[in-house]
Design an enzyme around this catalytic site. Structure first.
Site, PDB file in Angstrom:
ATOM      1  N   ASP A 152       0.807  -1.226   0.000  1.00 15.56           N
ATOM      2  CA  ASP A 152       0.000   0.000   0.000  1.00 15.56           C
ATOM      3  C   ASP A 152       0.840   1.276   0.000  1.00 15.56           C
ATOM      4  O   ASP A 152       0.292   2.384   0.059  1.00 15.56           O
ATOM      5  CB  ASP A 152      -0.975  -0.010   1.183  1.00 15.56           C
ATOM      6  CG  ASP A 152      -2.115  -0.988   0.931  1.00 15.56           C
ATOM      7  OD1 ASP A 152      -2.527  -1.111  -0.231  1.00 15.56           O
ATOM      8  OD2 ASP A 152      -2.571  -1.631   1.887  1.00 15.56           O
ATOM      9  N   ASP A 157      -6.429  -5.005  -4.802  1.00  9.89           N
ATOM     10  CA  ASP A 157      -6.201  -3.583  -4.509  1.00  9.89           C
ATOM     11  C   ASP A 157      -4.851  -3.091  -5.035  1.00  9.89           C
ATOM     12  O   ASP A 157      -4.649  -1.901  -5.251  1.00  9.89           O
ATOM     13  CB  ASP A 157      -6.210  -3.301  -2.992  1.00  9.89           C
ATOM     14  CG  ASP A 157      -7.180  -4.148  -2.207  1.00  9.89           C
ATOM     15  OD1 ASP A 157      -7.525  -5.240  -2.667  1.00  9.89           O
ATOM     16  OD2 ASP A 157      -7.571  -3.719  -1.126  1.00  9.89           O
ATOM     17  N   THR A 178     -10.339 -15.247  -0.051  1.00  8.09           N
ATOM     18  CA  THR A 178     -10.784 -13.901   0.338  1.00  8.09           C
ATOM     19  C   THR A 178     -10.383 -13.600   1.768  1.00  8.09           C
ATOM     20  O   THR A 178     -10.130 -14.508   2.558  1.00  8.09           O
ATOM     21  CB  THR A 178     -12.306 -13.737   0.164  1.00  8.09           C
ATOM     22  OG1 THR A 178     -12.597 -12.343   0.083  1.00  8.09           O
ATOM     23  CG2 THR A 178     -13.109 -14.350   1.302  1.00  8.09           C
TER      24      THR A 178
HETATM   25  N1  GLY Z   1      -7.043  -1.822   0.373  1.00 11.27           N
HETATM   26  C1  GLY Z   1      -7.799  -2.355   1.453  1.00 11.27           C
HETATM   27  C2  GLY Z   1      -9.277  -2.259   1.298  1.00 11.27           C
HETATM   28  O1  GLY Z   1      -9.806  -1.888   0.263  1.00 11.27           O
HETATM   29  O2  GLY Z   1      -9.955  -2.565   2.272  1.00 11.27           O
END
Ligand code: GLY
Length: 374
Positions: free
Chosen positions: A99, A160, A220
């Protein structure tokens, strides 16, 4: 856009800016939590410091407020966050994550692009180098979470991550070193081939064998079950694949974005705001995820620009108008988001990223020629 839409969106921008102003008075150079708690943002525990994956959405919103108004107060406040992100990299605070793309694109690439701020540029490059260090060969993927030796996380990436690769494309553009962009392109190709399923849905996370590079299995964390389609993941797929197409010109990424978008749009309830997992629809007692809706609006608008499709533009406008009419708050810009339903975290709350992408969607539609940070 009709006159009524112009009027409603202008009113929505004014309401959003009032909330940003209140947050500026309350949080300034500190950080709110990932989500509201019973409807209110509080300082990020324990003391409003810079940790976790969502802090850059706060300066990101300040940059959008500056784009919407030209008011220098917002620019100065946004620039004030560079020092905190530079300090975070220097001290190695909470960097074991992909991230870094979300974090350093909004906090540092944006000010570097706008004013050539050297500290911001150096810091964003250091973050891109940390991302390069997370590449696992021979799979050619960027590991999403945790220490690279953590057996539970080793070889795993998540949908993500498609929004983290723009930092790498920026690093190649800025330095002339093609390695960053090449890593981003390989990573995106692996997600196109494995995290996107044949029916146009997506896994949240996917594992590769760290030794052989073979694709293993999807799982998931935040969706309803391994084979369902987590709504926010699908929205990250729409926006992420189309941004990766923008950076590479690889048509297969554009096709991937369209497949994510078409499935997402076919599985929306009547008011066009997704439930937190796309297997739920009208009549379900499950919660909506307004943040998935806001991310999808941005992705659909970008897709509409790329393929010249009025259909995607109209679909984006319908979702946004529904958010404005039924999901806006007085402390969070958007109510009714879900962070992680299976773990019971941030359920039916405002979310910092939902607020950011809602404001980005409004900015895209009201500031002509607006340039995406992603
Ligand atoms: N990137 C983490 C989420 O979307 O919860």
């Amino acid at each position: 856009m009709t006159a009524t839409e112009v009027h409603l969106r202008a009113a929505a921008v004014a309401a959003a800016l009032r909330i940003v102003d209140a947050h500026l008075a309350e949080f300034d150079d500190r950080y709110p939590g990932d989500t509201t708690e019973q409807g209110r943002y509080r300082l990020r525990p324990p003391d409003g410091g810079n940790r976790g994956w969502t802090t850059s959405f706060w300066p990101g919103m300040l940059w959008l407020a500056h784009d919407l108004t030209g008011d220098d107060r917002y620019r100065q406040a946004a620039e004030g966050h560079v020092a905190s992100f530079a300090d975070r990299i220097r001290r190695g605070v909470d960097l074991d994550t992909h991230d870094l793309g979300f974090l350093y694109t909004l906090s540092c690439v944006v000010p570097y692009r706008r004013s050539g701020d050297h500290e911001a540029g150096r810091t964003a490059l250091a973050a891109a180098d940390h991302l390069l260090a997370r590449v696992l060969e021979p799979a050619g993927i960027i590991q999403a979470w945790g220490d690279l030796s953590d057996p539970r996380q080793r070889g795993r990436t998540i949908i993500d991550s498609l929004m983290n690769t723009p930092l790498l494309f920026w690093a190649s553009e800025t330095t002339g070193d093609p390695r960053y962009a090449s890593v981003a392109r390989r990573h995106t190709a692996q997600l196109r081939d494995h995290i996107l399923r044949p029916d146009g849905t997506t896994f949240h996370t996917f594992y590769w064998d760290p030794d052989t590079g073979s694709p293993l299995r999807g799982e998931t964390e935040q969706g309803n079950h391994d084979d369902s389609c987590w709504a926010r993941g699908q929205a990250w797929g729409v926006y992420g694949f189309v941004r990766n197409f923008r950076h590479t010109g690889d048509e297969s990424f554009l096709t991937a974005a369209r497949r994510c978008a078409d499935y997402f749009l076919r599985h929306l309830p009547q008011d066009r705001v997704a439930y937190w997992d796309l297997e739920f629809t009208d009549g379900s007692a499950e919660e909506r995820d307004s943040s998935a809706a806001a991310i999808a609006v941005c992705g659909l608008l970008e897709l509409a620009d790329q393929v010249g499709s009025e259909q995607y533009r109209t679909a984006a406008g319908d979702i946004l108008d529904s958010l404005i009419a039924g999901y806006t708050g007085e402390h969070a810009l958007l109510l009714h988001g879900v962070y992680d339903k299976p773990k019971g975290v941030g359920v039916d709350e405002g979310t910092l990223w939902g607020d950011y992408f809602y404001l980005e969607a409004l900015t895209r539609l009201t500031v002509p020629g607006w340039i995406s940070p992603w």
